[in-house]
Write an enzyme that holds these catalytic residues in place. Structure first.
Site, mmCIF file in Angstrom:
data_model
loop_
_atom_site.group_PDB
_atom_site.id
_atom_site.type_symbol
_atom_site.label_atom_id
_atom_site.label_comp_id
_atom_site.label_asym_id
_atom_site.label_seq_id
_atom_site.Cartn_x
_atom_site.Cartn_y
_atom_site.Cartn_z
ATOM 1 N N TYR A 14 -1.809 -0.307 10.029
ATOM 2 C CA TYR A 14 -1.915 -0.983 8.732
ATOM 3 C C TYR A 14 -0.569 -0.927 8.002
ATOM 4 O O TYR A 14 -0.107 -1.925 7.432
ATOM 5 C CB TYR A 14 -3.009 -0.291 7.914
ATOM 6 C CG TYR A 14 -3.250 -0.882 6.560
ATOM 7 C CD1 TYR A 14 -3.880 -2.114 6.425
ATOM 8 C CD2 TYR A 14 -2.887 -0.194 5.404
ATOM 9 C CE1 TYR A 14 -4.122 -2.655 5.172
ATOM 10 C CE2 TYR A 14 -3.125 -0.728 4.147
ATOM 11 C CZ TYR A 14 -3.741 -1.957 4.034
ATOM 12 O OH TYR A 14 -3.983 -2.490 2.786
ATOM 13 N N LYS A 24 1.882 -3.977 6.642
ATOM 14 C CA LYS A 24 2.298 -4.103 5.235
ATOM 15 C C LYS A 24 3.825 -4.084 5.105
ATOM 16 O O LYS A 24 4.393 -4.817 4.289
ATOM 17 C CB LYS A 24 1.676 -2.980 4.394
ATOM 18 C CG LYS A 24 0.180 -3.161 4.159
ATOM 19 C CD LYS A 24 -0.077 -4.365 3.269
ATOM 20 C CE LYS A 24 -1.537 -4.645 3.035
ATOM 21 N NZ LYS A 24 -1.773 -5.938 2.373
ATOM 22 N N HIS A 62 -13.122 4.193 2.046
ATOM 23 C CA HIS A 62 -12.181 5.233 1.649
ATOM 24 C C HIS A 62 -12.965 6.379 1.019
ATOM 25 O O HIS A 62 -14.154 6.272 0.738
ATOM 26 C CB HIS A 62 -11.165 4.679 0.646
ATOM 27 C CG HIS A 62 -10.152 3.784 1.283
ATOM 28 N ND1 HIS A 62 -10.266 2.416 1.283
ATOM 29 C CD2 HIS A 62 -9.017 4.066 1.950
ATOM 30 C CE1 HIS A 62 -9.243 1.901 1.925
ATOM 31 N NE2 HIS A 62 -8.456 2.871 2.337
ATOM 32 N N SER A 82 0.864 -1.186 0.000
ATOM 33 C CA SER A 82 0.000 0.000 0.000
ATOM 34 C C SER A 82 0.895 1.228 0.000
ATOM 35 O O SER A 82 2.013 1.192 0.527
ATOM 36 C CB SER A 82 -0.837 -0.011 1.268
ATOM 37 O OG SER A 82 -1.348 1.280 1.519
ATOM 38 N N SER A 83 0.380 2.331 -0.544
ATOM 39 C CA SER A 83 1.175 3.562 -0.532
ATOM 40 C C SER A 83 1.299 4.144 0.877
ATOM 41 O O SER A 83 2.126 5.023 1.109
ATOM 42 C CB SER A 83 0.568 4.602 -1.473
ATOM 43 O OG SER A 83 -0.751 4.905 -1.099
ATOM 44 N N CYS A 84 0.503 3.644 1.843
ATOM 45 C CA CYS A 84 0.607 4.206 3.198
ATOM 46 C C CYS A 84 1.837 3.692 3.950
ATOM 47 O O CYS A 84 2.106 4.124 5.063
ATOM 48 C CB CYS A 84 -0.668 3.984 3.989
ATOM 49 S SG CYS A 84 -0.895 2.295 4.473
HETATM 50 P P1 GDP Z 1 -6.240 7.923 3.403
HETATM 51 O O1 GDP Z 1 -5.847 8.101 1.976
HETATM 52 O O2 GDP Z 1 -5.530 6.821 4.084
HETATM 53 O O3 GDP Z 1 -6.150 9.219 4.178
HETATM 54 O O4 GDP Z 1 -7.771 7.417 3.440
HETATM 55 P P2 GDP Z 1 -9.205 7.958 2.995
HETATM 56 O O5 GDP Z 1 -9.468 7.589 1.590
HETATM 57 O O6 GDP Z 1 -10.176 7.425 4.012
HETATM 58 O O7 GDP Z 1 -9.192 9.548 3.155
HETATM 59 C C1 GDP Z 1 -8.561 10.402 2.243
HETATM 60 C C2 GDP Z 1 -8.884 11.856 2.548
HETATM 61 O O8 GDP Z 1 -10.261 12.086 2.219
HETATM 62 C C3 GDP Z 1 -8.723 12.273 4.008
HETATM 63 O O9 GDP Z 1 -8.177 13.583 4.023
HETATM 64 C C4 GDP Z 1 -10.169 12.292 4.513
HETATM 65 O O10 GDP Z 1 -10.381 13.180 5.607
HETATM 66 C C5 GDP Z 1 -10.873 12.807 3.268
HETATM 67 N N1 GDP Z 1 -12.335 12.564 3.257
HETATM 68 C C6 GDP Z 1 -13.279 13.505 2.975
HETATM 69 N N2 GDP Z 1 -14.510 13.008 3.099
HETATM 70 C C7 GDP Z 1 -14.360 11.705 3.432
HETATM 71 C C8 GDP Z 1 -15.303 10.653 3.681
HETATM 72 O O11 GDP Z 1 -16.516 10.835 3.640
HETATM 73 N N3 GDP Z 1 -14.764 9.424 3.978
HETATM 74 C C9 GDP Z 1 -13.413 9.200 4.012
HETATM 75 N N4 GDP Z 1 -12.981 7.964 4.290
HETATM 76 N N5 GDP Z 1 -12.513 10.184 3.813
HETATM 77 C C10 GDP Z 1 -12.978 11.421 3.526
#
Ligand code: GDP
Length: 310
Positions: free
Chosen positions: A137, A141, A180, A108-110
């Site tokens: 996580y 990984k 996500h 994963s990129s994280c």
């Molecule tokens: P990340 O890439 O590991 O940070 O995972 P996410 O895909 O859950 O979140 C990406 C970004 O989208 C973060 O800055 C979240 O705060 C933002 N975000 C905005 N709205 C939402 C939402 O409704 N759900 C999630 N999961 N993230 C959101």
């Protein structure tokens, strides 16, 4: 790879696993033993070893994982660390014991540091502290990558590790608490439009930037790497472009046809400020993504309408 090779895709019902099976079947591979969780619990070491001893797959694609968005990762670090360590250890160990010819471990990129240089080269691994919201996580990984590299070094195994960027597509999780961002915003825009709501709530500030790859492009890259890449060194898979969460929200509203306002929930975390992978290494091997973001979102929305919203 031979079309008759037995290929085990661990996690074949998930976002990534289902795309891999689609891609493999499309490419003429037909010897794909499928086990869902009720048939084979990957956390059960003995069951996994029995499965490998009986089936003896030639190739393994490890696409099983406990995954989730920023909130789920932040709320359940024990499960994200422990479940992922358990299932990956069991599968990697059993694959080696059963003499699997090649294994592809999905990272994963994280795994990269919170403040890694952008775009993030593979060499950024373990060069700084991780983003706290998904550290558990990421540690799991990273342990998987290191285990694959250890098998390569100690036993000469061909266990490769692929680092995909943020993914989306059919079979994504659309649950608002655990999904996500892309799936969450698709659902929110759809619900807001259906209810004639005036606003849609987006988490955080909207300024973080993310790169989004359609999962069918990831599957295509993985099949490409199974043919062309044998190195234990990790390799990034992305599309090479990122956008802000605000731009993503606007694009999704446009695709879905919701024309209300965006509201920002500052109580939710932003996470890492930017996550764009450097895909120079993959491009140099000759692979390119093919699905533009807008088209991929529209296709995923179609899938959502048929399969989730019904
Ligand atoms: P990340 O890439 O590991 O940070 O995972 P996410 O895909 O859950 O979140 C990406 C970004 O989208 C973060 O800055 C979240 O705060 C933002 N975000 C905005 N709205 C939402 C939402 O409704 N759900 C999630 N999961 N993230 C959101």
């Amino acid at each position: 790879m031979d079309k008759s090779d037995k290929i085990f895709v661990a996690g074949y019902r998930g976002l990534v696993g289902s795309a891999l099976v689609r891609g493999l079947e499309h490419g003429g591979f037909h010897n794909l033993p499928k086990r869902d969780r009720s048939q084979l619990d990957l956390a059960d070491e003995r069951a996994v070893q029995n499965f490998f001893a009986q089936e003896k797959p030639a190739i393994v694609i490890f696409a099983a994982a406990k995954v989730g968005g920023i909130k789920a990762n932040n709320d359940y670090p024990v499960e994200f660390l422990l479940d992922n360590l358990r299932i990956q250890n069991n599968v990697i160990y059993a694959a080696h014991k059963a003499g699997v010819r090649k294994l592809l471990f999905m990272g994963s990129s994280c795994i990269y540091p919170k403040f890694a240089p952008q775009p993030i080269p593979e060499t950024a691994l373990l060069s700084g502290p991780l983003e706290p919201t998904n550290e558990a996580y990421a540690i799991a990984k990273i342990a998987g990558i290191k285990l694959c590299q250890a098998y390569a070094r100690e036993y000469g195994a061909t266990f490769i590790s692929v680092m995909p960027t943020n993914l989306y597509g059919p079979n994504d999780n659309f649950d608002l608490e655990t999904s996500h961002v892309l799936a969450a915003l698709l659902r929110k825009a759809h619900d807001a439009k259906s209810r004639n709501a005036r606003e849609l709530v987006v988490w955080g500030s909207g300024t973080p930037r993310r790169e989004f790859l359609h999962v069918d492009d990831l599957a295509s890259a993985c099949l490409f790497l199974l043919e062309k890449y044998d190195s234990p060194e990790i390799i990034n898979v992305g599309c090479g472009e990122d956008i802000s969460i605000r731009e993503l929200a606007e694009l999704i509203c446009d695709v879905v046809g919701f024309d209300g306002e965006l509201a920002w929930d500052a109580t939710k975390p932003d996470g890492t400020p930017r996550k764009l992978l450097d895909i120079t290494k993959l491009r140099a091997l000759g692979w390119q993504p093919t699905i533009p973001l807008r088209e991929g979102i529209a296709q995923t929305y179609e899938w959502f309408l048929k399969n989730v919203a019904r």
